[in-house]
Design a protein around this motif. Structure first.
Motif, PDB file in Angstrom:
ATOM      1  N   ASN A 163       0.843  -1.181   0.000  1.00 19.11           N
ATOM      2  CA  ASN A 163       0.000   0.000   0.000  1.00 19.11           C
ATOM      3  C   ASN A 163       0.886   1.241   0.000  1.00 19.11           C
ATOM      4  O   ASN A 163       2.084   1.170   0.292  1.00 19.11           O
ATOM      5  N   LEU A 164       0.289   2.359  -0.317  1.00 22.70           N
ATOM      6  CA  LEU A 164       1.039   3.616  -0.342  1.00 22.70           C
ATOM      7  C   LEU A 164       1.086   4.221   1.050  1.00 22.70           C
ATOM      8  O   LEU A 164       0.056   4.415   1.697  1.00 22.70           O
ATOM      9  N   ASP A 165       2.288   4.541   1.531  1.00 24.85           N
ATOM     10  CA  ASP A 165       2.477   5.251   2.790  1.00 24.85           C
ATOM     11  C   ASP A 165       2.425   6.745   2.486  1.00 24.85           C
ATOM     12  O   ASP A 165       3.357   7.291   1.885  1.00 24.85           O
ATOM     13  N   LEU A 166       1.335   7.388   2.883  1.00 24.32           N
ATOM     14  CA  LEU A 166       1.155   8.791   2.523  1.00 24.32           C
ATOM     15  C   LEU A 166       2.239   9.684   3.118  1.00 24.32           C
ATOM     16  O   LEU A 166       2.688  10.641   2.475  1.00 24.32           O
ATOM     17  N   LEU A 167       2.678   9.412   4.334  1.00 26.33           N
ATOM     18  CA  LEU A 167       3.704  10.240   4.951  1.00 26.33           C
ATOM     19  C   LEU A 167       5.007  10.160   4.170  1.00 26.33           C
ATOM     20  O   LEU A 167       5.667  11.177   3.938  1.00 26.33           O
ATOM     21  N   ALA A 168       5.364   8.942   3.743  1.00 25.98           N
ATOM     22  CA  ALA A 168       6.584   8.774   2.956  1.00 25.98           C
ATOM     23  C   ALA A 168       6.416   9.387   1.568  1.00 25.98           C
ATOM     24  O   ALA A 168       7.334  10.025   1.047  1.00 25.98           O
ATOM     25  N   LEU A 170       4.670  11.900   0.697  1.00 28.98           N
ATOM     26  CA  LEU A 170       4.707  13.357   0.790  1.00 28.98           C
ATOM     27  C   LEU A 170       6.022  13.869   1.374  1.00 28.98           C
ATOM     28  O   LEU A 170       6.174  15.080   1.586  1.00 28.98           O
ATOM     29  N   HIS A 171       6.956  12.939   1.631  1.00 28.22           N
ATOM     30  CA  HIS A 171       8.285  13.286   2.165  1.00 28.22           C
ATOM     31  C   HIS A 171       8.189  14.052   3.481  1.00 28.22           C
ATOM     32  O   HIS A 171       8.947  14.999   3.718  1.00 28.22           O
ATOM     33  N   LEU A 172       7.250  13.614   4.334  1.00 22.07           N
ATOM     34  CA  LEU A 172       7.085  14.240   5.639  1.00 22.07           C
ATOM     35  C   LEU A 172       7.965  13.529   6.668  1.00 22.07           C
ATOM     36  O   LEU A 172       8.261  12.336   6.526  1.00 22.07           O
ATOM     37  N   PRO A 173       8.395  14.203   7.704  1.00 21.79           N
ATOM     38  CA  PRO A 173       9.208  13.562   8.747  1.00 21.79           C
ATOM     39  C   PRO A 173       8.384  12.549   9.529  1.00 21.79           C
ATOM     40  O   PRO A 173       7.150  12.523   9.448  1.00 21.79           O
ATOM     41  N   ASN A 174       9.059  11.728  10.327  1.00 19.28           N
ATOM     42  CA  ASN A 174       8.371  10.704  11.110  1.00 19.28           C
ATOM     43  C   ASN A 174       7.322  11.286  12.048  1.00 19.28           C
ATOM     44  O   ASN A 174       6.321  10.637  12.347  1.00 19.28           O
ATOM     45  N   TRP A 175       7.580  12.516  12.525  1.00 14.82           N
ATOM     46  CA  TRP A 175       6.635  13.120  13.451  1.00 14.82           C
ATOM     47  C   TRP A 175       5.515  13.885  12.744  1.00 14.82           C
ATOM     48  O   TRP A 175       4.656  14.483  13.385  1.00 14.82           O
ATOM     49  N   GLY A 176       5.509  13.843  11.407  1.00 17.95           N
ATOM     50  CA  GLY A 176       4.486  14.571  10.651  1.00 17.95           C
ATOM     51  C   GLY A 176       3.079  14.080  10.931  1.00 17.95           C
ATOM     52  O   GLY A 176       2.135  14.871  11.030  1.00 17.95           O
ATOM     53  N   GLY A 177       2.912  12.756  11.078  1.00 18.08           N
ATOM     54  CA  GLY A 177       1.587  12.216  11.377  1.00 18.08           C
ATOM     55  C   GLY A 177       1.090  12.650  12.729  1.00 18.08           C
ATOM     56  O   GLY A 177      -0.090  12.982  12.896  1.00 18.08           O
TER      57      GLY A 177
END
Length: 356
Positions: A163-168, A170-177
């Protein structure tokens, strides 16, 4: 007794069922007391209201994200290996199935999780609708409707076998979620303040989100010590409803997380309704309402299985780990629900939708 000793004593499958029971009890109590319901929030939003129903849904969703993402940062949840994330996702299934589920939850006057909670409080309409939902879900999972589901789901799938990891993506940091969850929770609290929602309902609304995180943490812990591969999962009601139905029909069925989850929700909601003196029997009010509810339940059974989860399974549980198809399904739930409310209940002149 630690987890290893418990699994040595009972076995891995019974422990998984106990973890499902604990998750379900927490969810059932919290959902009954908070009156959490995606369908109710969708209808309110479609009618231009940011009321208590919208606030409770946002609070549940945001607290699930906060708890789950916080647990992930602490190493308590192995998100990349979660069942929903580790398999190929279906964009076509999420969109088409999500729209069908959204239509169905408005027609049935409650999503699948809400029907289970209402059934535990004596609502016989929800009992019948829930059985139809479970049967159609089972037919879609492994029966006559499976070829149709497979064909639609195969139209457009995610790349790379996962599945697609939306955080990855969108190149967001681990704490973005976690940051997103906190921001959404603040919005929910502001809407709650404007609607003067009491602290008790807010706490129980947040408790539904906590139940989702609890399921993720417990199954992650079990997977880490399990000899055989164990799925990392949490609350959802499409597959588990079908599996629970078959568990009581098939003498060879085995215990698993799902088998504890559904009875746990029912027991928790039942006890909460007794405590609050809200248990009472209710039935269908005429043939038209019954036809509408059963049609909605059937649409949810097929749509939820096609979408990869229900309003809880995809909308909150999958959304909390930022699975791409779960967010697509959640969007489709809202769109399908709002369109159905506008066409059937508002413009169509059907009976005004009752609170869930």
């Amino acid at each position: 007794m630690d987890l290893i000793a418990l699994t040595d004593w009972l076995g891995e499958s019974p422990v998984a069922a106990l973890f499902g029971l604990a998750t379900g009890l927490t969810f059932g109590v919290a959902a009954q007391r908070s009156r959490f319901c995606l369908r109710a929030a969708t209808v309110s939003f479609a009618r231009g209201r940011l009321d208590d129903k919208v606030a409770v849904w946002l609070l549940t969703f945001s607290t699930a994200v906060v708890w789950v993402q916080g647990a992930y940062l602490l190493g308590l949840i192995n998100v990349p290996e979660a069942r929903m994330m580790a398999v190929t996702g279906s964009w076509s299934g999420a969109i088409i199935g999500g729209l069908m589920f959204g239509v169905g939850m408005v027609l049935a006057r409650g999503c699948s999780g809400r029907l289970l909670v209402l059934a535990a409080t004596g609502n016989l309409r929800s009992v019948v609708s829930g059985l139809v939902f479970a049967v159609v879900a089972q037919m879609t999972m492994g029966g006559w409707l499976k070829p149709v589901r497979d064909k639609i789901a195969g139209l457009w799938i995610t790349d790379g076998g996962r599945n697609l990891d939306l955080l990855a993506a969108l190149h967001l940091p681990n704490w973005g979620g976690l940051a997103f969850g906190v921001a959404t929770a603040l919005l929910a609290l502001e809407i709650s303040r404007r609607n003067r929602i009491g602290a008790s309902r807010l706490i129980f609304g947040a408790g539904v989100g906590f139940a989702v995180a609890l399921g993720w943490v417990l199954t992650s812990a079990l997977a880490r010590i399990s000899f055989d591969p164990m799925p990392i999962e949490s609350a959802t009601f499409t597959g588990p409803s079908a599996n629970t139905l078959m568990f009581f029909l098939d003498r060879n069925a085995v215990l698993e997380f799902d088998i504890g989850l559904v009875p746990g929700v029912f027991i928790g909601a039942f006890l909460a309704s007794l405590w609050a003196r809200e248990f009472r029997f209710q039935g269908f009010e005429g043939e038209a309402n019954m036809r509408r509810a059963l049609t909605g339940a059937a649409l949810m059974g097929f749509g939820g299985m096609l979408a990869g989860g229900c309003a809880i399974g995809a909308g909150v549980t999958g959304g909390s780990i930022f699975a791409g198809t779960a967010w697509a399904a959640l969007t489709a739930f809202w769109i399908g629900g709002m369109i159905t409310d506008f066409v059937v209940d508002q413009k169509g002149g059907a009976a005004v939708s009752r609170p869930a």
